[in-house]
Design an enzyme around this catalytic site. Sequence first.
Site, PDB file in Angstrom:
ATOM      1  N   ASP A   1       0.903  -1.254   0.023  1.00  0.00           N
ATOM      2  CA  ASP A   1       0.058  -0.113  -0.005  1.00  0.00           C
ATOM      3  C   ASP A   1       0.846   1.380   0.207  1.00  0.00           C
ATOM      4  O   ASP A   1       2.027   1.456   0.737  1.00  0.00           O
ATOM      5  CB  ASP A   1      -0.994   0.039   1.451  1.00  0.00           C
ATOM      6  CG  ASP A   1      -2.050   1.095   1.109  1.00  0.00           C
ATOM      7  OD1 ASP A   1      -2.655   1.021   0.390  1.00  0.00           O
ATOM      8  OD2 ASP A   1      -2.204   1.957   2.233  1.00  0.00           O
TER       9      ASP A   1
ATOM     10  N   GLU B   1      14.870 -14.713  -0.356  1.00  0.00           N
ATOM     11  CA  GLU B   1      14.935 -15.832   0.613  1.00  0.00           C
ATOM     12  C   GLU B   1      13.911 -16.925   0.563  1.00  0.00           C
ATOM     13  O   GLU B   1      13.951 -17.818   0.943  1.00  0.00           O
ATOM     14  CB  GLU B   1      15.225 -15.389   1.852  1.00  0.00           C
ATOM     15  CG  GLU B   1      16.524 -14.675   1.952  1.00  0.00           C
ATOM     16  CD  GLU B   1      16.306 -13.888   3.354  1.00  0.00           C
ATOM     17  OE1 GLU B   1      16.066 -14.778   4.479  1.00  0.00           O
ATOM     18  OE2 GLU B   1      16.958 -12.892   3.809  1.00  0.00           O
TER      19      GLU B   1
HETATM   20  C1  GLC Z   1      -4.446   2.894  -0.670  1.00  0.00           C
HETATM   21  C2  GLC Z   1      -5.564   1.852  -0.709  1.00  0.00           C
HETATM   22  C3  GLC Z   1      -6.749   2.668  -0.146  1.00  0.00           C
HETATM   23  C4  GLC Z   1      -6.430   3.344   1.115  1.00  0.00           C
HETATM   24  C5  GLC Z   1      -5.119   4.182   1.009  1.00  0.00           C
HETATM   25  C6  GLC Z   1      -4.648   4.483   2.386  1.00  0.00           C
HETATM   26  O1  GLC Z   1      -4.546   3.687  -1.600  1.00  0.00           O
HETATM   27  O2  GLC Z   1      -5.868   1.173  -2.037  1.00  0.00           O
HETATM   28  O3  GLC Z   1      -7.885   1.844  -0.157  1.00  0.00           O
HETATM   29  O4  GLC Z   1      -7.642   4.182   1.775  1.00  0.00           O
HETATM   30  O5  GLC Z   1      -4.102   3.396   0.350  1.00  0.00           O
HETATM   31  O6  GLC Z   1      -4.221   3.264   3.306  1.00  0.00           O
END
Ligand code: GLC
Length: 543
Positions: free
Chosen positions: A217, A268
């Site tokens: 993310d 790994e």
């Molecule tokens: C990314 C995710 C989204 C979330 C954001 C904050 O963009 O896809 O759903 O709200 O990160 O974590």
Amino acid sequence: MPARLVTARSAMEQPRPASQSPSPWWRSAVVYQVYLRSFADGNGDGIGDLTGLRARLPYLTWLGVDALWINPHYPSGGADGGYDVIDYRAVDPDYGDVADLEALVADARRLGLRVLLDVVPNHTSDQHPWFRAALADPDSPEAMRYHFAPPSEEPPNNWQSLFGGPAWSRTPDGRWYLHLFAPEQPDLNWRDPAVAADFEKTLRFWLDRGVSGFRVDVAYGLFKDAGLRDNPGAYSPTLFGHGPEQAMTWNQPEVHDVWRRWRSICDEYPDTMLVGEVCLADLEQVALYSRPDEMHQSFSFRLLKSPWSAEAFADGVRTALDAFGRVQAPVSWVLGNHDKDRLVTRFGGGAVGAARARAAALLLLALPGSAYVYAGDELGLPQAEVPDEAKRDPIFFRSAGARAGRDGCRVPMPWNASAGVGFSPRGAAEPWLPIPAGWPRSAVSRQTRDGGSMLHLYRRALALRAEHPALGSGAATVSRRGDVLTVRCTGEGRTVRCVVNMGSGTVLVRSRGTVLLASAEHVPSSGGSVALPPDSAVWLAED
Ligand code: GLC
Ligand code: CA
């Protein structure tokens, strides 16, 4: 638990497994994105869970995907659909426990499916033990792991939250803290080594349990300008992502070292991968995140953000092939995800939107690289109308209703045509988001009985992709004539042309070979050409 290949030796001493074999699985994988909360409810509390997902794995093998990516499953404050994590090495009780996740991974493996988890390194939940300790004591080591600024009238700079409003909020004792998303998601300070060390522990925790990698993310975040200088421009949702106007908050050079380190950890573990969410306008910059010693992939969101136009699509495909080609990474194509309106709706809704979504699916699954399919897109689900009182997305609340938010692409999956669409067992609690009235019409059970359904189109396309060397791997060239886009895919000496008619009239396409698959019901062919209706696509094999 799978055996670890290497323990403590340096990458120099050890040949890289998987990533240097001729064609690792992830280079051409079709990855199915499971929005866990909305996929299948196993225990009847109205919330999708790991047991429910496990029971539906045979559906995914029937469909023909290679892997699944599960949206965050961690204990969470619930402020942002699980992206506010309280404990990175646990499972939210809503979804089950670590044993359920291990059982899911084992079942998936038996069925030939790999499991990717979502990891959220840019921020934690405000309920994470570190942030609680940081609030309680400004001099604690935990306080160093976030971005705090001393009490003052004005916030430290002009940074804005992506969800609306300033990126700084106050603590009860008057300090400021940074959150590029919701206030419940304080940003971590990656200049503190304890942060990096803890995430390495998290990666190993799940890799040791047999997962095949992670979707990362906000992988273009993590580091912020060391001087916290103002951003040169105001936040504006630009078409393809962030650019120089937000240069102080995103894409700091230091972040690439994190991905090098994470890559060496993945190396790994055989056959594992990382795919990063990198929302930058410049695809050349996005591709740098998947250089050979960084993440295996970084999403290409161009098609997700392109209008239905041959010019826009041709440009999106060409730009991505060029940018990722330069770093020898496969393109990771995306048409839908949990943050965007459903593609049927984006492309105009109704029958037209559905026809375009079918055509787009053929393009997606022909292109060389890996393809990400968001759960429900294979059913052609439209963006659902979610009543304001049922909404959960912080974007809706922080914009005081000005932005609709993302709930409409996150409603439960329709499995059968009953009122509850088979999401939960009979007699269960209300689902966490209401089921739209039209949902039974799109149910899996109905579409499996209808050979012309969107679901069967996906299934046929996936089967052909798996067996034809020109589809999903090899090379591609893009051309456009007016509203007609052609991608010529070649592999092992064979060629398939994917022709997409994005205009409003039928076009004649010359063909010396066979029609492998068409997105429209009637694609008549005669005298060496096929008549391709508007808003449709065809795969033509050159014999
Ligand atoms: C990314 C995710 C989204 C979330 C954001 C904050 O963009 O896809 O759903 O709200 O990160 O974590
Ligand atoms: Ca449940």
